[in-house]
Design a protein around this motif. Sequence first.
Motif, PDB file in Angstrom:
ATOM      1  N   GLY A  49      28.586  12.121  26.985  1.00 50.01           N
ATOM      2  CA  GLY A  49      29.883  12.769  27.143  1.00 50.01           C
ATOM      3  C   GLY A  49      30.314  13.034  28.562  1.00 50.01           C
ATOM      4  O   GLY A  49      31.411  13.554  28.790  1.00 50.01           O
ATOM      5  N   HIS A  50      29.512  12.658  29.557  1.00 50.87           N
ATOM      6  CA  HIS A  50      29.815  13.007  30.945  1.00 50.87           C
ATOM      7  C   HIS A  50      29.514  11.849  31.896  1.00 50.87           C
ATOM      8  O   HIS A  50      28.629  11.034  31.648  1.00 50.87           O
ATOM      9  N   LEU A  51      30.249  11.842  32.996  1.00 50.40           N
ATOM     10  CA  LEU A  51      29.941  10.953  34.123  1.00 50.40           C
ATOM     11  C   LEU A  51      30.135  11.743  35.410  1.00 50.40           C
ATOM     12  O   LEU A  51      31.144  12.428  35.586  1.00 50.40           O
ATOM     13  N   CYS A  52      29.169  11.620  36.303  1.00 52.82           N
ATOM     14  CA  CYS A  52      29.251  12.251  37.616  1.00 52.82           C
ATOM     15  C   CYS A  52      29.255  11.175  38.689  1.00 52.82           C
ATOM     16  O   CYS A  52      28.349  10.339  38.744  1.00 52.82           O
ATOM     17  N   TYR A  53      30.307  11.183  39.498  1.00 53.37           N
ATOM     18  CA  TYR A  53      30.354  10.363  40.711  1.00 53.37           C
ATOM     19  C   TYR A  53      29.976  11.285  41.857  1.00 53.37           C
ATOM     20  O   TYR A  53      30.568  12.363  42.022  1.00 53.37           O
ATOM     21  N   THR A  54      29.022  10.877  42.674  1.00 50.06           N
ATOM     22  CA  THR A  54      28.674  11.685  43.831  1.00 50.06           C
ATOM     23  C   THR A  54      28.319  10.782  44.995  1.00 50.06           C
ATOM     24  O   THR A  54      27.671   9.749  44.826  1.00 50.06           O
ATOM     25  N   GLY A  55      28.778  11.153  46.185  1.00 49.87           N
ATOM     26  CA  GLY A  55      28.526  10.333  47.364  1.00 49.87           C
ATOM     27  C   GLY A  55      29.349  10.817  48.534  1.00 49.87           C
ATOM     28  O   GLY A  55      29.764  11.985  48.582  1.00 49.87           O
TER      29      GLY A  55
END
Length: 255
Positions: A49-55
């Motif tokens: 149910g989730h997506l995390c973009y990190t950078g």
Amino acid sequence: MNDCTEERFLNDVAAHEMSVIRDEGVHRHIRFKEPGTSNMYFDLITWPGHLCYTGDMGTYVFQRTEDMFEFFRTDRRYQRKDGRRLKINLGYWTEKLIAVNGGRDGGKAKEFCEERFRRVINGYRVDWVRSAKEHDLLDAEGRRELWEAVESDVFGALEDGGVDRAIWAAYEFQHTDRSSRGTRDSWHFEDFFEHDFTVYTFHMVWCCYALAWAIEKYDAAGLARDHEEALAINATTPSKGTLENIGNVDKESQA
């Protein structure tokens, strides 16, 4: 104003390579990074149910469907209608944001656009002056005063006090000319708050391009991997003729 284009993004990631840290169903951790530098690198991390973009461009968490990769694939079929390689849907995608962090300065998906604010305010001003002349509401001096009142009260507030003060000044603005020769003797910005003076931030747009591009890369790598596995299986599986020969040898040895 935001100037993150598809061309700019593709140039930024031209040397990026994909590394699979975890890939177990909807539990994924995929990294995209240019070897030897962390400049503009990013990770995509998914769980149900989730997506995390990190950078480098910040951290954004989206929530919608069980497999968020599948959610971001839905616009791909339309990507070449406008001649673009990547398809992003900023309005719809950002509706699914549940957290934004842009680092020490905080995070946001949209920001005030001075260019848009000035264009809208000036649009009102031009219409007022033209209408006042066409309907003989103000003489030349009155039109000049109306023009300068907007310049001083609204644009002056923007330059001196910033965004909040300028928006309040526009909301409160009312210019009265007692020498008006018509039925209208005051001007204000009607339906002012129906206008949107914000645009998506550079980082937000870059992130959305990254999602479309990275998931496409992931899918392409998966297809290649499946093809290689199929070739390996075919290479190690005896053909029908080979199996028949083995069977004949076994029969002869038993005889």
